[in-house]
Motif scaffolding. Structure first.
Motif, PDB file in Angstrom:
ATOM      1  N   ASP A 161     -33.921  63.467  50.616  1.00  0.00           N
ATOM      2  CA  ASP A 161     -34.511  62.151  50.393  1.00  0.00           C
ATOM      3  C   ASP A 161     -34.983  62.001  48.962  1.00  0.00           C
ATOM      4  O   ASP A 161     -34.761  60.978  48.316  1.00  0.00           O
ATOM      5  N   VAL A 162     -35.648  63.025  48.447  1.00  0.00           N
ATOM      6  CA  VAL A 162     -36.152  62.959  47.070  1.00  0.00           C
ATOM      7  C   VAL A 162     -34.978  62.780  46.110  1.00  0.00           C
ATOM      8  O   VAL A 162     -35.025  61.960  45.185  1.00  0.00           O
ATOM      9  N   GLY A 163     -33.883  63.524  46.350  1.00  0.00           N
ATOM     10  CA  GLY A 163     -32.696  63.414  45.506  1.00  0.00           C
ATOM     11  C   GLY A 163     -32.162  62.002  45.507  1.00  0.00           C
ATOM     12  O   GLY A 163     -31.871  61.427  44.459  1.00  0.00           O
ATOM     13  N   LEU A 164     -32.086  61.374  46.686  1.00  0.00           N
ATOM     14  CA  LEU A 164     -31.574  60.006  46.792  1.00  0.00           C
ATOM     15  C   LEU A 164     -32.429  59.042  45.988  1.00  0.00           C
ATOM     16  O   LEU A 164     -31.915  58.190  45.254  1.00  0.00           O
ATOM     17  N   VAL A 165     -33.753  59.188  46.110  1.00  0.00           N
ATOM     18  CA  VAL A 165     -34.670  58.289  45.402  1.00  0.00           C
ATOM     19  C   VAL A 165     -34.460  58.419  43.898  1.00  0.00           C
ATOM     20  O   VAL A 165     -34.351  57.423  43.172  1.00  0.00           O
ATOM     21  N   ILE A 166     -34.346  59.685  43.418  1.00  0.00           N
ATOM     22  CA  ILE A 166     -34.158  59.898  41.976  1.00  0.00           C
ATOM     23  C   ILE A 166     -32.876  59.222  41.510  1.00  0.00           C
ATOM     24  O   ILE A 166     -32.852  58.516  40.500  1.00  0.00           O
TER      25      ILE A 166
END
Lengths: 289, 403
Positions: B126-131
């Motif tokens: 999820d963090v990767g997607l947001v970045i």
């Protein structure tokens, strides 16, 4: 998806794969045919002797490519001699000499090494390694057979390591138990059982590594010095076949220098083809046994 | 098989285990055989060829037994020998339940550990997607800057499309600067600039792969007639003999340069007071710089085979600036503080002297097109030949030739 649809889909996939296979085979054969066609003038006329001699001075009418062949072979052999023991060592380390987590990290790093472009190796070494070699050996300019071989050995290391690693993974489950039952320790198991039992696979890995070294252009172009001469020592500047092609391909297409490029290409292709066939033959032998 | 018969004392690695003869044959493929409840025999082994000392040594290890029926060796998995237990599990995971094994080992519930791992993986994803999303949005917001049009750039204002340039490496700095200014003024125009050398310039423009092919030498008659090329000279450039800035040798005669490149002078001592082998650097066969240097300074004299060959003016500068014993030649436009140009027969290799024709080793830089240029290609050539183009050429260290 109904059963019929599935069968139809399967057929399409089959056809697509067949096409892909045929296409790649034709591409390789086409390259070979074109090279032979372009080499034709050289081998038909008397200029074959001009190309297969020891003298490359294109502006004085000498177009010998033998120094480049020797250069290619010597730099690749030296690179292999440096990389192979290290590769076997890394595999032994990862397969039992080290703790499993450490072995996994080492293999992960080696995996990562496969993805580094050769130009990065070449550029960094031209800035760091070459001046170091120059100061260390106080002979020559640092652009040398040895510098190129060191970097090439780093390049082919992951190829060799991963090939050996895959082979050993298959063997270990069979061999580890009897070895343990006989009271071998880890080092004994690797040294006296795993390595002798996989000698053919090691040879295959070495051959494929050698093929990768001989085919590389950027490293030898930027590090080997490109002097078209026979090396007297490891610290002499040499020119490889690949670097030769890169340097000469831009000359006037009508000149003999340009035609010699096709002979170089043909020789390179033949060397790599023979190496690959040898590797396949050895591998099939090891499978049968 | 015994590779090191004389080095037995070197340690366990070099000492051949006495059972090695076993492995010449195919290892016995028998399945794992549990023979009783308590003792599990890992692998039945034909021990006819094993030396007794090896067996005795093995039997001294914790948990190991000898099977009475066929004499094979085995390990006791149940009697609390952790080493043997671990070994047995590694050999055959089905023997001991994995989860049980791990639980016993770490005291952690395996199921819970797996769940935690899953949660962690989701968070990372999820963090990767947001970045990624944030980067995309940020990129979208950046708009190209509108630059004011100068009069020389005016002809480009209603043009668009791509222009590909390749060839001589001495030309690169001028071409790149001009391309940058044009593309800033009109973002609809894309100009690519590549090197490769004069030979590449001729080939690529001749084959129609690029619109402009640069050469650092005049085209030969065969090249002109074969491809139907048209040349535009836009600058004069000298070829300087250069050394490392720390080299005390600041002046050479043409005869000395000839001897150095022929290999007859191979030590700096012969042309100065400093001791040191001379490292020669030359350019590749297709280079215009090499061709001018060889014709005008060496007068087609011999060049030592031992000379290192570099593929561009930039690479020559890098090589010379890193090697204290180096000598080479490069375009004067590329000379800066990282290399030192040598005074030749008392004449400084500068663009000033090249302009007044005091310095003889000069050549013109050419842009070549296939046939008469038109559209964007013509606009580009006109721009290089304009007053603003001349300013760029001067700033990059060459002497402009204007219309």
């Amino acid at each position: 998806m109904s059963r019929n649809q599935k069968i139809l889909f399967e057929r399409w996939v089959e056809k697509a794969l067949w096409l892909a296979g045929v296409f790649s085979t034709l591409a390789v054969l086409g390259i070979l045919a074109f090279l032979l066609y372009f080499c034709g003038p050289i081998f038909r006329s008397s200029s074959a002797a001009d190309i297969f001699n020891w003298d490359w001075r294109p502006f004085e009418g000498h177009f010998g490519i033998l120094p480049m062949i020797v250069g290619s072979l010597s730099v690749s052999l030296l690179a292999l001699a440096l990389a192979f023991p290290v590769a076997v060592g890394i595999c032994s380390f990862a397969h039992g000499l080290a703790r499993p987590w450490l072995g996994k990290i080492v293999l992960g790093v080696v995996h990562f090494m496969t993805s580094i472009p050769t130009i990065v190796y070449a550029f960094v070494s031209a800035i760091v390694l070459v001046p170091l070699m120059r100061d260390l050996f106080s002979r020559g300019s640092g652009f040398s057979l040895f510098a190129a071989a060191i970097v090439l050995s780093v390049l082919i290391l992951p190829t060799i390591v991963l090939l050996i690693h895959v082979h050993w993974q298959g063997m270990k489950s069979n061999l580890h138990i009897p070895c343990a039952a006989l009271g071998f320790n880890r080092s004994q198991e690797i040294f006296w059982v795993l390595i002798p039992a996989s000698s053919r696979a090691l040879a295959v890995a070495a051959i494929l590594g050698f093929g990768r070294a001989i085919g590389d252009t950027m490293i030898s172009l930027l590090l080997a010095g490109n002097a078209p001469q026979l090396p007297d020592s490891f610290l002499d500047s040499i020119r490889t076949l690949t670097a030769h092609i890169a340097l000469v391909v831009a000359t006037d297409p009508e000149s003999s220098a340009y035609h010699s490029v096709f002979a170089c290409g043909l020789i390179l292709l033949l060397i790599t083809a023979v190496l690959n066939l040898a590797a396949r033959w050895l591998y099939s032998l090891s499978r049968e046994k | 098989m015994v590779l090191f018969p004389k080095f037995h004392h070197l340690g366990s690695l070099l000492r051949p285990p006495s059972v090695h003869c076993l492995f010449k044959e195919k290892l016995c493929p028998a399945p794992l055989l549990p023979s009783s409840e308590n003792i599990f025999f890992i692998y039945p082994i034909k021990i006819a060829s094993i030396q007794p000392s090896a067996i005795n040594k093995t039997l001294k290890r914790p948990g190991w037994h000898r099977q009475a029926t066929n004499g094979s060796l085995g390990v006791d998995c149940s009697a609390g020998h952790p080493q043997a237990r671990r070994l047995a599990w590694r050999c055959h995971p089905g023997l001991l339940h994995k989860a049980e094994y791990l639980q016993n080992k770490k005291g952690v519930n395996m199921k819970r550990r797996l769940e935690m791992k899953k949660v962690r993986r989701h968070v990372i994803r999820d963090v990767g997607l947001v970045i990624l999303l944030v980067t995309f949005v940020a990129c979208e917001k950046e708009k190209p800057n509108e630059a004011s049009l100068s009069t020389a750039l005016a002809p480009f204002s209603n043009l668009e499309g791509t222009l590909d340039i390749a060839g001589g490496t001495a030309h690169l700095s001028v071409m790149e600067e001009a391309a940058k200014r044009i593309m800033t003024a009109n973002p609809k125009i894309r100009i690519t600039v590549a090197g490769g050398g004069s030979g590449v310039g001729v080939q690529k423009v001749g084959e129609g792969l690029v619109h402009i092919g640069n050469t650092g030498r005049p085209l030969s008659d065969e090249e002109k007639s074969k491809y139907g090329l048209k040349s535009f000279a836009f600058a004069i450039d000298g070829v300087a003999v250069a050394v490392h800035p720390d080299n005390p040798v600041k002046a050479l005669t043409s005869q000395q340069v000839k001897d150095i490149f022929a290999g007859t002078i191979s030590n700096w001592k012969d042309v100065g007071e400093r001791e040191g082998a001379i490292n020669l650097y030359g350019r590749d066969e297709a280079s215009g710089t090499r061709s001018v240097f060889w014709k005008k300074l060496l007068e087609k004299g011999p060049v030592a085979l031992a000379a290192n060959i570099v593929p561009s003016n930039g690479a020559m500068k890098t090589a010379l600036s890193g090697d204290k014993n180096a000598i080479g030649y490069l375009s004067i436009g590329h000379v800066n503080e990282s290399v030192a140009a040598v005074t030749l027969d008392g004449i400084q290799a500068s663009q000033e002297n090249a302009r007044t024709d005091t310095y003889k080793v000069t050549r013109k830089l050419y842009m070549n097109t296939k046939g008469e240029p038109s559209g964007l290609t013509k606009a580009f050539i006109d721009y290089i030949l304009s007053a603003e183009g001349a300013k760029i050429i001067l700033a990059k260290g060459y002497i402009p030739i204007t219309k």
